[in-house]
Design an enzyme around this catalytic site. Structure first.
Site, PDB file in Angstrom:
ATOM      1  N   CYS A   1      54.328  72.173 -36.452  1.00 36.24           N
ATOM      2  CA  CYS A   1      53.647  73.370 -36.711  1.00 36.24           C
ATOM      3  C   CYS A   1      54.123  74.004 -38.153  1.00 36.24           C
ATOM      4  O   CYS A   1      53.110  74.615 -38.763  1.00 36.24           O
ATOM      5  CB  CYS A   1      54.168  74.344 -35.580  1.00 36.24           C
ATOM      6  SG  CYS A   1      55.922  74.659 -35.436  1.00 36.24           S
TER       7      CYS A   1
ATOM      8  N   GLU B   1      55.161  88.247 -30.165  1.00 33.28           N
ATOM      9  CA  GLU B   1      56.288  88.085 -29.371  1.00 33.28           C
ATOM     10  C   GLU B   1      56.521  89.388 -28.667  1.00 33.28           C
ATOM     11  O   GLU B   1      55.963  90.373 -28.641  1.00 33.28           O
ATOM     12  CB  GLU B   1      57.556  87.812 -30.224  1.00 33.28           C
ATOM     13  CG  GLU B   1      57.677  86.447 -30.900  1.00 33.28           C
ATOM     14  CD  GLU B   1      56.558  86.392 -32.128  1.00 33.28           C
ATOM     15  OE1 GLU B   1      56.179  87.411 -32.833  1.00 33.28           O
ATOM     16  OE2 GLU B   1      56.012  85.663 -32.432  1.00 33.28           O
TER      17      GLU B   1
ATOM     18  N   HIS C   1      62.163  71.089 -29.161  1.00 30.25           N
ATOM     19  CA  HIS C   1      61.456  72.453 -29.711  1.00 30.25           C
ATOM     20  C   HIS C   1      61.883  72.174 -31.278  1.00 30.25           C
ATOM     21  O   HIS C   1      60.961  72.642 -31.959  1.00 30.25           O
ATOM     22  CB  HIS C   1      61.913  73.686 -29.089  1.00 30.25           C
ATOM     23  CG  HIS C   1      60.828  74.772 -29.498  1.00 30.25           C
ATOM     24  ND1 HIS C   1      59.719  74.568 -29.434  1.00 30.25           N
ATOM     25  CD2 HIS C   1      61.214  76.168 -29.913  1.00 30.25           C
ATOM     26  CE1 HIS C   1      59.104  75.742 -29.669  1.00 30.25           C
ATOM     27  NE2 HIS C   1      59.777  76.646 -29.939  1.00 30.25           N
TER      28      HIS C   1
ATOM     29  N   THR D   1      57.305  84.327 -27.586  1.00 26.98           N
ATOM     30  CA  THR D   1      56.073  83.879 -28.267  1.00 26.98           C
ATOM     31  C   THR D   1      54.960  83.575 -27.216  1.00 26.98           C
ATOM     32  O   THR D   1      55.103  82.762 -26.441  1.00 26.98           O
ATOM     33  CB  THR D   1      56.468  82.697 -29.164  1.00 26.98           C
ATOM     34  OG1 THR D   1      57.480  83.186 -30.017  1.00 26.98           O
ATOM     35  CG2 THR D   1      55.330  82.584 -30.086  1.00 26.98           C
TER      36      THR D   1
ATOM     37  N   CYS E   1      51.248  80.922 -35.422  1.00 29.33           N
ATOM     38  CA  CYS E   1      51.984  80.121 -34.435  1.00 29.33           C
ATOM     39  C   CYS E   1      50.695  80.279 -33.395  1.00 29.33           C
ATOM     40  O   CYS E   1      50.159  81.135 -33.203  1.00 29.33           O
ATOM     41  CB  CYS E   1      53.173  80.973 -33.999  1.00 29.33           C
ATOM     42  SG  CYS E   1      53.775  80.318 -32.510  1.00 29.33           S
TER      43      CYS E   1
END
Length: 480
Positions: free
Chosen positions: A297, A255, A290, A189, A98
């Site tokens: 991603c 996170e 999102h 995140t 990520c």
């Protein structure tokens, strides 16, 4: 635009309050557990400096006419929406993790249009405030964390009905120059790698919940704001000084539970305050953007996992087996289906009254619904192809040991043309992507990121227009 090194230096200058394993962390940039996540964000700056990626990684600001990092852009066309997804796939391919800037970018675009429409109805000044904020974001090339998810407490109760009112972030004091807020945002995140945090409501609010209908931005060194880092599987391997055992040698994610303990927010950073009729719009649009993001991603990370599985098959000498070939085909089919959904909801996007472009919400939710399923099958097939060694291999210290190393070299050898060390590295990469720290950014996040599966099903039911489909059937059957 900042270079990657300039970005790292800028984060080092922010005096954040960060806790991990019961201790205060002086600098996230210098911590071996957190540094890989910073590297992933740094990659979004490095890629933007490379001419071959300029078309995807940069855009022209509609506010200033300057070239900016696309992660700071307000989408001006369906082409922008498409390039966003392609950029995210590229970043996933380059980091296999990520890269943490998507939430802020999606918040920018949701708040841009929502504040415009709220101002039209209520005569508020939120949009001009937000425009001024976006000028700062673009001029400084900031990373902005997007904070939506509240702890929620008892899911059967509204925010104002909770036994503890702080389980949803809310306004606790109003002053002439701003407001004071208290509460927390979960699963944040990349927040320790950000310059600012944008806070949004987590659900559509009713009039009695107006103190919870708050959207704002503050810097990460704001007094009263602190973060507690979440645990990840295999996270302490990064402390051992080994590259083999972590799988992904350079990149990662993070996170945190982010706490707002009586944090002051000045008026010029408030973008919604009590207009409950627009909290739902902000949530819906952010969630849509999102959910589109996951079609980029997660696909990029999926490309790396498919490649790792194919390499494992080669190294095991199983690449010619028909069932292995078929599994790789299925993994590719599923991954490209996810990408297709991300591109489709972008192509079907439309202009909002504020001028920026919104994706097709139905297709964005279909995209994310598939994301809650397909990566799990891709993961299962990768683990199938890799074999049990991905979770039973000895450590790198054993491999480097004078007595144990030759034994491991002998008995964990695959095909003759591949070193045992390289075979173990690929096994650890697959472990990292499917079970380890990167699984937070691929496997588990595929389920819960941008809303868990039922959230998309509610939106699909809302956007699916069953009545129109009934009318089509009646017309074909000649039913009046």
């Amino acid at each position: 635009m900042m270079t990657g090194e300039q970005y790292v230096d800028s984060i080092k200058k922010i005096n954040m309050e960060i806790y991990m394993f019961g201790e205060k962390i002086p600098s996230s940039a210098d911590n071996p557990i957190l540094r890989p996540s910073l590297n992933s964000v740094k990659a979004t700056y490095d890629l933007a400096q490379q001419p071959e990626y300029e078309d995807l990684m940069t855009a022209t600001s509609h506010l200033t006419g300057k070239k900016i990092n696309r992660f700071c852009h307000i989408h001006q066309s369906t082409d922008d929406l498409i390039k966003k997804v392609k950029m995210q796939r590229l970043c996933g391919q380059k980091t296999a993790s990520c890269f943490q800037r998507c939430v802020g970018m999606d918040a920018f675009n949701a708040i841009w249009s929502t504040t415009f429409e709220c101002d039209q109805k209520h005569g508020t000044k939120y949009h001009e405030r937000f425009k001024d904020f976006m000028l700062k974001v673009q001029e400084n090339d900031w990373v902005v964390d997007g904070a939506m998810t509240d702890p929620k407490g008892d899911r059967g109760l509204s925010p104002s009905q909770q036994a503890d009112p702080d389980l949803y972030l809310h306004v606790v004091e109003r002053r002439p120059d701003g407001v004071v807020v208290r509460g927390a945002k979960a699963h944040q995140t990349g927040i320790v790698n950000s310059h600012e945090v944008i806070v949004m409501p987590t659900i559509a609010m009713k009039p009695e919940d107006k103190d919870y209908a708050i959207a704002f931005s503050v810097p990460l060194d704001t007094p009263g704001l602190f973060m507690i880092i979440g645990r990840q599987s295999c996270d302490t391997r990064k402390l051992e000084g080994t590259t083999m055992d972590v799988g992904n040698c350079e990149f990662g994610g993070m996170e945190a539970l982010t706490v707002f303990d009586n944090v002051f927010v000045p008026n010029d950073r408030i973008f919604l305050d009590g207009e409950t009729d627009y909290s739902g719009m902000m949530v819906e649009r952010f969630a849509g953007y999102h959910r589109q993001s996951y079609g980029g991603c997660k696909v990029g990370v999926g490309d790396v996992l498919i490649g790792a599985a194919a390499l494992a098959a080669d190294m095991n000498g199983a690449q010619k087996a028909s069932h292995v070939k078929d599994k790789l085909i299925e993994m590719t089919h599923l991954n490209e289906t996810l990408y297709s959904c991300g591109i489709a909801c972008s192509c079907e996007g439309a202009k909002t009254t504020s001028g920026n472009y919104l994706i097709n919400l139905l297709l964005a939710n279909v995209c994310k619904q598939n994301i809650t399923r397909f990566p799990y099958e891709i993961t299962r097939l990768a683990e199938d192809i890799a074999g049990g060694l991905m979770v039973t291999a000895p450590s790198e210290k054993d491999f480097r040991h004078p007595k144990l190393g030759p034994v491991i070299e002998k008995y964990l050898k695959g095909v003759a043309s591949v070193s045992t060390e390289d075979r173990l590295k690929i096994m650890r990469l697959i472990e990292n992507l499917t079970l380890g720290t990167a699984a937070v950014g691929y496997r588990t996040e595929s389920m819960h990121g941008a809303g868990s599966p039922q959230a998309q099903r509610i939106m699909i039911a809302r956007q699916g227009n069953i009545e129109a489909k009934k009318a089509l059937a009646k017309n074909i059957a000649k039913i009046k």
